[in-house]
Enzyme design. Structure first.
Site, PDB file in Angstrom:
ATOM      1  N   LYS A   1      -7.781  12.153 -15.716  1.00 45.69           N
ATOM      2  CA  LYS A   1      -6.292  12.299 -14.874  1.00 45.69           C
ATOM      3  C   LYS A   1      -6.413  13.848 -14.585  1.00 45.69           C
ATOM      4  CE  LYS A   1      -1.697  13.645 -16.164  1.00 45.69           C
ATOM      5  NZ  LYS A   1      -0.705  13.996 -17.168  1.00 45.69           N
TER       6      LYS A   1
ATOM      7  N   LYS B   1      -3.625  25.466 -14.393  1.00 48.89           N
ATOM      8  CA  LYS B   1      -4.109  24.791 -15.570  1.00 48.89           C
ATOM      9  C   LYS B   1      -5.057  23.409 -14.872  1.00 48.89           C
ATOM     10  CE  LYS B   1      -4.124  21.380 -18.840  1.00 48.89           C
ATOM     11  NZ  LYS B   1      -3.157  20.414 -19.438  1.00 48.89           N
TER      12      LYS B   1
ATOM     13  N   PRO C   1       4.111  12.367 -19.562  1.00 48.63           N
ATOM     14  CA  PRO C   1       2.686  11.622 -19.202  1.00 48.63           C
ATOM     15  C   PRO C   1       2.217  12.011 -17.885  1.00 48.63           C
ATOM     16  CG  PRO C   1       3.905   9.928 -20.139  1.00 48.63           C
ATOM     17  CD  PRO C   1       4.991  11.043 -19.989  1.00 48.63           C
TER      18      PRO C   1
END
EC number: 1.1.1.31
Lengths: 296, 296, 296, 296
Positions: free
Chosen positions: D246, D171, D66
């Protein structure tokens, strides 16, 4: 009479230490920059060759360092100062650092029975020199009680913000709001002037109306509106734009921890970074006014 | 004793007109809403059936209308009030409208030898009732001199912002800054509380520090911090969020005219529009605090 | 063979008119700049001394003007072109103007039985020259059917956006999104490069991933990534930053009408205005990349 | 045939591991959630009781966790996996984590002679299930060469972004741009519809014009425009808003490291946080559309 160790003699630390000397405290001082140490030694402080040496016999340790990593480096770890001083001592950590970082140092101090306060300041180099700083203090009320005379020698307003780390949180909240107000004032000034208003008249109207704020009271960003403001002296002195960018970065780290939404604060950070890219990081933070003025 | 016509008896206009009556002026009043006219007639004003009728024999005309189109509709055109009153009269146009619109009305008044001032107010309905409004006035200093006793009966601070339209420009600059400060205060309050600070303590620290502003002095958006602020009364009363959105829209129109960049002001408008979409337009503008609080 | 009047021979209008000539239409042309008229006369058009003269006998009128006020000035009022041409004519209004303004002109045309389409274009001067413009058309489908051959001579994609004014609305929505994507692309490019990525590699990864967009396909703002993009030619040519600022201003006017919240679009406008203040308004709009690069 | 250890069997990891099984790799798997381990064991994987056990005899280790702290916890420290596997092994770290964190893990692997690649993915759970993920890979080209067959079993596009950490940087750049485009698309859609356009028509015009982007191609946020988009299924499935928040947080951490100014990305983060405060974090990230629609 208390014996104090002072670690970190930069633009802020040096005048703060000097005020402790003036107030009659016995001071041992340390900084990596020898000339700063020498200067205070010339004024009556004892020069130390290390933070540990400075802290020997000191009832109170005051530190004023640039960033979280310096503070963690000084206090934490097996070689850290918190491992080398006896329980019962009082540490006043005055650097502006991440609240998370302050909490780590608090935790380590607690485990060793050392009283520690996070106590970042506002007021800039002028306030440091004049002994009129504001201290925003996090930690136990009892420790703050003990620290009061030391703070009082360096500042005017001493606020107890709350538990461990609360001083840092209050500081980033305040400075985020300050940045938002500085930019908001600068863009309203520029818009008013571009539409024909006299900057002094507009500044005075807003100052006395619901737009009133600390920037309009003390620190107008438009050159010539306030004689003594950095804007009227080529944006020299004061509080450097790159330091405001640092504080706004800490604010965003803090917002990340609590998942807070701070659109104005986030935008303020981005605008200060644009300004830094233009090479204006060493000028007073009110130089953000120039973003909004016509350069054509 | 002066004869005054008052046109526009809404939330602001009605208490303003009442204060003129109290000060001893003879008043003839007009509004499209008959009940407002009747109310003032019951307090000693002369009810008029039209703006033109109200203005007959009036040395001074005061108007307080919702938006630019109403003001242009009242004064301009072949049927407009400026075509129907004699030269030498004094018009105090107190509505908050686009500076461009104010300039058009000024221009028409000048061509007819009528003295006109744009004089938007700040202070809200509470200030209107108490007679403590702030007037930001654009137009000739000589006309302002004549108008002084009339303004003085309704307000406390009377600023001469500059030439034609300058009152409106000062107003939008001020209210843009106010909105930025309200949102900036609300997001710093929410971030501090989410990180464990007591809202009253944080509010007090910032109020006394460089984050200090009018919002922290008078109008804290966090419920319970200030007993008399709208935030502590369910965000009722005060200055409606949809009116702040209107003023921020005027600010963007003004910025468009001068090609000014106002990133904080523009963002403030967008955030108020988000709030309006949530159905909160009729609540006090400090309700923006709720955007930043956790609803989960 | 149709007779067409073409009014407005600027950077866009001139090549558009030329494509109509090439397609075999008979053209009468007018512009306030005589040299533009002369140039097209040399290529086979009939030079007219006024818009009215150009429109005599023209079955179709095409206009391409800088802003709302020029379009309203041309068509509306007692002297306006819509009062001077017979019912049944077809008007293709290709300027980029406020939707509200387009609706006014539509309304006036309807009252006179004239078919009018608002048909702003995208594709820039390159698309105008190549005859590959995109037309976004508002108005009746039947009128669009009639106009098809004329549009086809100047463009490639002809969209029916909806009723009166819909072409303008589609255009401002599209260009607002384009500006947001240009800035978003520029800041992600700058951040990636500042963190060590090769600009060509990063551009290619994002182009093929979920960050893909028209800017990455055709118009990368980082110099050297695409040989033929304005960024690789000193940000010359293309679509000027000041025209993007104009379109973003129209977007904000449109948002104001519908009380829409467009935080990204509003911020894009403010950033373009900062760029204009740096004197870069005449460069291609991808020059916004420079805001985010280090100048130190 | 290669022996692979797969650590982390969440929403993404489970289908990725399944595709490795399907491709004929021998798999030993570990997750803290026993049911996920059992499920894959039922499909032919070997269940391991710890990451260390799973990694015994594995030539390749794939991890999908995560957040940064889980990855650092797995690999670093005296007990970390990198201390327990022999030199020469290949580690494919596919989690989306802070670039700084990825660099730390790279450094530790290098010191032990282990080949490690940071290889975050895009494509969501749908891409993970279909084996069509995009991998953005940072690290040595030689290691990537060796890893190619493993990536190929799980994804379609494999990009070499650059040296250690470059995969993470690519990313966050990509996802920041995606978020900006999603919000930009949502606000232009809402503005167009509020001004009378048909959402399908507007979407199609922008898709084919300079506003075109991946969101308009595949993922339109307006319900009903695309049958298979999350917007048309109540914003279920897809990529959760809290995961986008996030990633935008990681982008801001990355910008902090390089002092990059990313006003659009910063604003996107704040708007997603507002959305999370409204309890919409578990819905697809295109639910941001609802911020801009009228709820009254």
């Amino acid at each position: 009479m208390k014996q104090i160790a002072f670690i970190g003699l930069g633009h802020m630390g040096l005048p703060m230490a000097r005020n402790l000397l003036k107030a009659g405290f016995q001071l041992s001082v340390f900084d990596l920059v020898q000339s700063a140490v020498d200067q205070l030694a010339g004024e009556g402080a004892r020069a130390a060759a290390s933070a540990t040496e400075a802290s020997e016999n000191a009832e109170v340790i005051v530190s004023m360092l640039p960033a979280s990593r310096h503070v963690e480096g000084l206090y934490l770890g097996d070689d850290g100062l918190l491992s080398r001083i006896p329980a019962g001592r009082l540490v006043l950590e005055c650097s502006t650092i991440a609240p998370e970082s302050a909490k780590k140092v608090h935790q380590a101090a607690r485990e060793r029975g050392i009283d520690l306060l996070d106590a970042p300041v506002s007021g800039g180099t002028a306030g440091a020199a004049a002994g009129t700083l504001t201290f925003m203090v996090g930690g136990d009320a009892a420790a703050l009680e003990k620290a009061q005379p030391v703070f009082a020698a360096m500042g005017k307003n001493i606020f107890h913000a709350g538990p461990d780390g609360a001083g840092q949180i209050a500081k980033v909240c305040n400075n985020q709001l300050l940045a938002v107000q500085m930019i908001g004032t600068a863009e309203s000034m520029a818009m008013g002037v571009a539409n024909g208003l006299d900057p002094k008249v507009l500044a005075e109207i807003m100052r006395q109306s619901s737009g009133g704020n600390w920037v309009l009271e003390r620190y107008n960003p438009w050159p010539g509106v306030m004689e003594n403001a950095p804007a009227s002296k080529g944006y020299g002195g004061g509080f450097m734009a790159e330091l405001m960018a640092k504080d706004l970065g800490l604010a965003q780290e803090t917002a990340q921890v609590s998942a807070s939404s701070t659109p104005m604060g986030a935008l303020a950070l981005q605008l200060y970074r644009l300004l830094l890219k233009q090479g204006k990081g060493k000028q007073d933070f009110s130089v953000v006014q120039q973003l909004f003025r016509d350069e054509r």
